[in-house]
Design an enzyme around this catalytic site. Structure first.
Site, PDB file in Angstrom:
ATOM      1  N   ASP A   1       0.833  -1.202   0.000  1.00 31.74           N
ATOM      2  CA  ASP A   1       0.000   0.000   0.000  1.00 31.74           C
ATOM      3  C   ASP A   1       0.869   1.253   0.000  1.00 31.74           C
ATOM      4  O   ASP A   1       0.587   2.229  -0.707  1.00 31.74           O
ATOM      5  CB  ASP A   1      -0.916  -0.025   1.224  1.00 31.74           C
ATOM      6  CG  ASP A   1      -1.759   1.228   1.351  1.00 31.74           C
ATOM      7  OD1 ASP A   1      -2.627   1.444   0.490  1.00 31.74           O
ATOM      8  OD2 ASP A   1      -1.545   1.996   2.312  1.00 31.74           O
TER       9      ASP A   1
ATOM     10  N   GLU B   1      -2.061  -5.199  -3.781  1.00 31.14           N
ATOM     11  CA  GLU B   1      -1.105  -4.426  -2.986  1.00 31.14           C
ATOM     12  C   GLU B   1      -0.044  -5.340  -2.372  1.00 31.14           C
ATOM     13  O   GLU B   1       1.135  -4.961  -2.283  1.00 31.14           O
ATOM     14  CB  GLU B   1      -1.841  -3.643  -1.906  1.00 31.14           C
ATOM     15  CG  GLU B   1      -2.662  -2.492  -2.472  1.00 31.14           C
ATOM     16  CD  GLU B   1      -3.348  -1.668  -1.412  1.00 31.14           C
ATOM     17  OE1 GLU B   1      -3.639  -0.490  -1.683  1.00 31.14           O
ATOM     18  OE2 GLU B   1      -3.607  -2.190  -0.305  1.00 31.14           O
TER      19      GLU B   1
END
Length: 239
Positions: free
Chosen positions: A60, A132
């Site tokens: 992320d 992610e």
């Protein structure tokens, strides 16, 4: 496991050195609870016992850095606020899930039986997290340049597609309320449904004495955003 690794190598353009890391990026917390396939990597190590959460946390941040750097380069005259608006629109869970589907990741996601039966492979939350996590694995295994290049390739024309930086619906609704001398908007969750790994939220956005609108999302934040957009549309159309 070698089939999954071969597919990931084709998707990322990188041959994994630490195969266990990439299997971890595909593994949901429900996998392997009972009778799951554990597998062994080339070095003889077990692939069981880990899920993608830590890699998703890292990925992320890498995703945010990659997109922010590219926006900074492409839009040299835009303010911090405008760049932030673009960034927020490009790193949503729903967009990550959309890109994960384009890459063909859903069949690779490792889930427990109940999560599979509940449609986990089509969950925006899970698919966004897996993408992610894959970015995080690339960063560890191949370095920042390879991870960033992967992000820019996957996001492609989306990065520069919007010529005017989009305004977040909640910010726009707040500005509407202030301009019309009304109290700030309020948000409340009116319904939550679905299993923990694939929840659905219904949120109502309202402005006192003016009106309200409801919308759904796979997270509370996504539902609030959609509800704000729906209420803005009603207000702008005089409904």
């Amino acid at each position: 496991m070698q089939e999954e690794i071969a597919v990931l190598a084709a998707i990322t353009g990188h041959q994994p050195r630490d195969e266990a890391l990439f299997i971890e990026a595909l593994t949901h917390g429900s996998h392997g609870a009972k009778g799951g396939s554990k597998g062994v990597n080339k070095g003889g190590g077990s692939l069981a016992g880990k899920d993608y959460q830590r890699l998703e946390f890292l990925g992320d941040r890498v995703l945010g850095l990659a997109i922010a750097t590219e926006l900074y380069r492409r839009f040299p005259r835009e303010s911090e606020g405008a760049l932030s608006s673009r960034l927020n629109a490009l790193v949503t869970g729903s967009l990550c899930a959309e890109i994960a589907r384009e890459l063909g990741l859903p069949p690779l996601v490792r889930l427990g039986k109940q999560a599979r039966d509940d449609g986990g492979r089509d969950s925006d939350n899970i698919l966004g997290d897996v993408l992610e996590a894959l970015i995080g694995a690339l960063y560890i295994d191949a370095g920042i340049d390879v991870a960033v290049a992967f992000v820019i390739r996957c996001w492609g024309d989306r990065i520069g597609a919007v010529q005017v930086a989009p305004k977040h619906p909640k910010s726009a609704l707040m500005e509407w309320a202030a301009a019309n001398k009304r109290k700030p908007p309020e948000y409340r969750v009116v319904w939550r449904d679905g299993p923990d790994h694939a929840p659905r939220y219904t949120v109502e956005a309202s402005i006192d004495l003016i009106g309200s609108a409801s919308a759904e999302g796979t997270s509370k934040q996504e539902a609030e955003r959609a509800a704000a957009a729906a209420l803005l549309t009603k207000l702008e159309n005089g409904v």
